[in-house]
Scaffold this active site. Sequence first.
Site, PDB file in Angstrom:
ATOM      1  N   HIS A 441     -35.183 -82.373  83.639  1.00 52.14           N
ATOM      2  CA  HIS A 441     -35.305 -83.830  83.525  1.00 52.14           C
ATOM      3  C   HIS A 441     -35.694 -84.376  84.888  1.00 52.14           C
ATOM      4  O   HIS A 441     -35.702 -83.661  85.886  1.00 52.14           O
ATOM      5  CB  HIS A 441     -33.983 -84.448  83.072  1.00 52.14           C
ATOM      6  N   ALA A 442     -35.998 -85.644  84.936  1.00 51.27           N
ATOM      7  CA  ALA A 442     -36.289 -86.320  86.198  1.00 51.27           C
ATOM      8  C   ALA A 442     -35.653 -87.701  86.150  1.00 51.27           C
ATOM      9  O   ALA A 442     -35.387 -88.245  85.073  1.00 51.27           O
ATOM     10  CB  ALA A 442     -37.789 -86.428  86.425  1.00 51.27           C
TER      11      ALA A 442
END
Length: 527
Positions: A441-442
């Site tokens: 994820h970011a």
Amino acid sequence: MSSRYHAHDYFSGLLERKLGFSYSIDDILGSVRMFETKFNTFLTVESEYRISASLLISFNQLKNKNDVDIQTVTQDSSFNSLDFVGQLIVFVAKKINNLGALNSERIGQIEQFIFNQSHYPQVEHVNDFDFYCTVSHFLTLIGIDLGIDLQNDELLIDLLVSHLKSLINWDSDSFNANIAGPLGPQVKLIRQATTRSLNVIENFLHRPLSDSMVSSIVIHIAAAVLRNENKKTPSRIAIVCPGSRAMSEYLQEQIKNYFNFYVACSIQKNDFNFNDLETQHLDFVVTTVDLPQLTVPSVKVSPMLTISDINNIQAIAFKIQHDSKQNRKDNDALIQLVSPIVKSGNIRKMEIIYNQTVRLLKEFENSEYQTAMSSEILKIMPMQFIRIESRSLSWKDGIKAGFTDLVENNLVGPSYVDHAIDNVEKYGPYIIINRGIALPHAESKDDVLEDCLSLLISQKGIEFDNNERVFLLFCFAQNSDIEYLRLFKEIMSLGNRQTEINRLIKSQTSEQAQRILIEMLTNYKNK
């Protein structure tokens, strides 16, 4: 000077008295760390010390200047309009009761003073989701090292996340992990394993952890181990100590003093048939002599236990998954149980078995339906976002493949995938939150149009740089401000079911994979 001055010692106290300071470095440094905790921000250690020293000088100079209107800097709207350093200045001033000496002009002067000293803050903004991933990966590595599951203990994760975010008083806390008694040997092993994986936390926080911090983490982990062991059936062991009865009893008392084991038998005779040990349903054997090859694990010790002996016993105990062995059921057990009744032709018994089986199947179906409706994973991950990959992939190609469906459906843009890869390159494989499970994820929302989740099932596994292998890659993106810690914990909980993960990995279609996933997430009540 700032690096020397940060600690509350004789030098700092003398300097404060000579200069007539009203505020101490403890006052300022503690307030700076409270700011970091509140706003999920971490300064590098050097920046933290240098800025605290600058604020110490500035606020002591302004101590008696209460001649300005402070409304412009105390209102939330004005506070939010300030830059990072400005907000830090106001926050610290409020904590030390020196707001009366501030206005916008003086805030600017203090900022300029900080910048003139080349104290440009090196700031890391983190969120709880990243924190939970990092701590889970940290505990996964320690668990692999010790042969136990730590990453599935939600309470431990919550405590460590909260503790690591609250760095305010750790430098002054005095933690002692040298515990004697039954927990002592475990603590030493836990500390060794913790030290080996400490870089995961330090890389994420961009700061080294002091001995006090490490000891505190060790105590939390040791408490979790003890808490979980108390729920288990004690390991069943045999003690082999041929020769003196007194020596054998002394060894047994030593073991009871250090460990929570059930001693099934104590063998003192030289002519004992060691094959009889096979019938004792033992977890392992503690022996003072060489034994013939047995199917039961054994550990050789001295009659008077040394530290090395204690560590070796604890190491083998850690690796004994007693509960899983005790509760494991053979796949054919049900058929073997029912087959004699069917063969006997007892119609009444078969009718009862049939009716009860139909009832249970309906209950299973209802439970699975409720899971499909309420699962945090399934709420945002439709079946078409489950992808099965039979090729060997690098971790970068695995992340790209995992986000493919989200990109093609215009839920995330390519730059978000790049950010997710950059995070792993920056922090290491912190996205591995349980054995065989990763959550790339970011934090950036710039290229995310909608909250979304996909699953890449890698049948050959995706190998990361530290030789950790992942089979389930949950790719996550968030655009809203919804709290997704429940989603994180649900994904992490899948690691509790390694046998069912193997079923999931062997799925041939997305539909089959979704069905197995629902079964894994369902809590079947055994009535």
